[in-house]
Write a protein that holds these residues in place. Sequence first.
Motif, PDB file in Angstrom:
ATOM      1  N   ARG B 224       0.840  -1.207   0.000  1.00  0.00           N
ATOM      2  CA  ARG B 224       0.000   0.000   0.000  1.00  0.00           C
ATOM      3  C   ARG B 224       0.873   1.254   0.000  1.00  0.00           C
ATOM      4  O   ARG B 224       0.610   2.213  -0.717  1.00  0.00           O
ATOM      5  N   LEU B 225       1.935   1.215   0.816  1.00  0.00           N
ATOM      6  CA  LEU B 225       2.842   2.369   0.894  1.00  0.00           C
ATOM      7  C   LEU B 225       3.495   2.645  -0.460  1.00  0.00           C
ATOM      8  O   LEU B 225       3.367   3.734  -1.018  1.00  0.00           O
ATOM      9  N   TYR B 226       4.183   1.647  -1.012  1.00  0.00           N
ATOM     10  CA  TYR B 226       4.912   1.908  -2.269  1.00  0.00           C
ATOM     11  C   TYR B 226       3.957   2.044  -3.449  1.00  0.00           C
ATOM     12  O   TYR B 226       4.263   2.717  -4.428  1.00  0.00           O
ATOM     13  N   ARG B 228       1.258   3.713  -3.574  1.00  0.00           N
ATOM     14  CA  ARG B 228       0.714   5.062  -3.729  1.00  0.00           C
ATOM     15  C   ARG B 228       1.795   6.092  -4.039  1.00  0.00           C
ATOM     16  O   ARG B 228       1.498   7.272  -4.187  1.00  0.00           O
ATOM     17  N   CYS B 229       3.046   5.646  -4.155  1.00  0.00           N
ATOM     18  CA  CYS B 229       4.156   6.595  -4.332  1.00  0.00           C
ATOM     19  C   CYS B 229       4.423   6.983  -5.780  1.00  0.00           C
ATOM     20  O   CYS B 229       5.233   7.868  -6.027  1.00  0.00           O
ATOM     21  N   ALA B 230       3.800   6.316  -6.720  1.00  0.00           N
ATOM     22  CA  ALA B 230       4.043   6.611  -8.136  1.00  0.00           C
ATOM     23  C   ALA B 230       5.549   6.617  -8.427  1.00  0.00           C
ATOM     24  O   ALA B 230       6.110   7.599  -8.914  1.00  0.00           O
ATOM     25  N   ILE B 231       6.173   5.501  -8.141  1.00  0.00           N
ATOM     26  CA  ILE B 231       7.631   5.372  -8.280  1.00  0.00           C
ATOM     27  C   ILE B 231       8.044   5.419  -9.745  1.00  0.00           C
ATOM     28  O   ILE B 231       7.439   4.749 -10.581  1.00  0.00           O
TER      29      ILE B 231
END
Lengths: 260, 260
Positions: B224-226, B228-231
């Motif tokens: 969920r964390l990564y 939403r980061c749009a890496i």
Amino acid sequence: MSLHNIRVVLVNTSHPGNIGGAARAMKNMGLSRLVLVDPQDFPSPEADARASGATDILENARVVGCLEDALVGCRLAFGTSARDRRIPWPLLDPRECASVAYDEVAKGGEVALVFGREYAGLTNEELQRCQFHVHIPSDPEFSSLNLASAVQVLGYEARMAWLQQQGASDRPQKSQGDERGEEGLERVTSDELERYFRHLEQTLVDIGFLDPQHPRHLMSRLRRLYGRCAIDRVEMNILRGILTETQKAARGEPHKRRKD
Amino acid sequence: MSLHNIRVVLVNTSHPGNIGGAARAMKNMGLSRLVLVDPQDFPSPEADARASGATDILENARVVGCLEDALVGCRLAFGTSARDRRIPWPLLDPRECASVAYDEVAKGGEVALVFGREYAGLTNEELQRCQFHVHIPSDPEFSSLNLASAVQVLGYEARMAWLQQQGASDRPQKSQGDERGEEGLERVTSDELERYFRHLEQTLVDIGFLDPQHPRHLMSRLRRLYGRCAIDRVEMNILRGILTETQKAARGEPHKRRKD
């Protein structure tokens, strides 16, 4: 939301008149919390004069030695900046800034609007302590606003966002932009994020990924990545836990033993 | 529309510093035409100093004896005003003012933004020469803005209206929700993200942070964390590189040797 959760941070201001002008602009817009990082001349009669009655803001101003201290307790910091920096950063105009700040303040968080030196602005290091950069859309041929004027513009947009929300206060709360689902956990503060970055940097040195002699842009890129993630406390605990275990691995401690 | 069709009219200004500050704010926002109605002290070195390089605007300023002369050729005049006047008038906030002004200027007309005296504002007679009144939404307890700050706010809104109409052509295109700044890198694809999560999971097992027998919600939270980061790709390469080095550390390879 309270506008009092928005602090204005002035970094290393040269002219006390600008501090007074900023205080007046803040009070006009309903902002109250001023933090001065290493001001060159403060307190000063010139600041009082330009404040034109906003002396309570000057009297209650907090003076600190570095930007990090100014941001303690803030969940988001917005650094005002000219347009082109070598490492592009999330860049907002003042209206977008007010909207993002408002979303955070509506959840009870504190945010900081950070303004640099009259002639040199914020350093890259200071800018990288901010999760967002704000650019006031000025004429590229004559782009440098007076410091108090810049505070006026961002304060004005903050007040407009607040007034709009007051007008819509009978509508149900919306948590748009909160992509974390229904858990509703709060994002960590700037200082917690700073501690994470220090821990991350040391760990990257420990595992040999970061060469302290040639750091290049590695930490800047990681700051930008994690800065925009709105990390909450549970996630931060996980990330810190991963770093701690990684450091143990780098020291050669077999993890079986760690479970005893 | 040209911003040059918007003139700024300052009525009976007391302090030449404010005239200079107004000129600077105008030039920052791309406005160029200043008209001074019966200024008390102009030209003045103090005006030049506060203009900070916007001296061309001061040099080209037109000085007239009354508001009527200042408004010749204008199709619309907007008078800045405190809120309550005995005669109710069409009252706009600065954003609405910019919108109405823009509509007129887009048709080739000229408009005036009119600012009153530092302490007394505009007289009722002067206000009634304006088709609209503009109120900057300030704190009712401390409502009087510095003159140059008021020019800054209305000039800022005029520029924002102009930029919006330009199609924001002055700004690099950015896709909505892209908070990465102006670098324009694309976020990685779902399958690249999946490969990252597999690599992350294995690494967490290697360092003993994740127990495959009792994984609990760890990977869900990290997804969920990564997620939403749009890496973007550069960031992904960094994250993958960190995992690879972490795995080497977990295998007990001293990193000095890896650099050979």
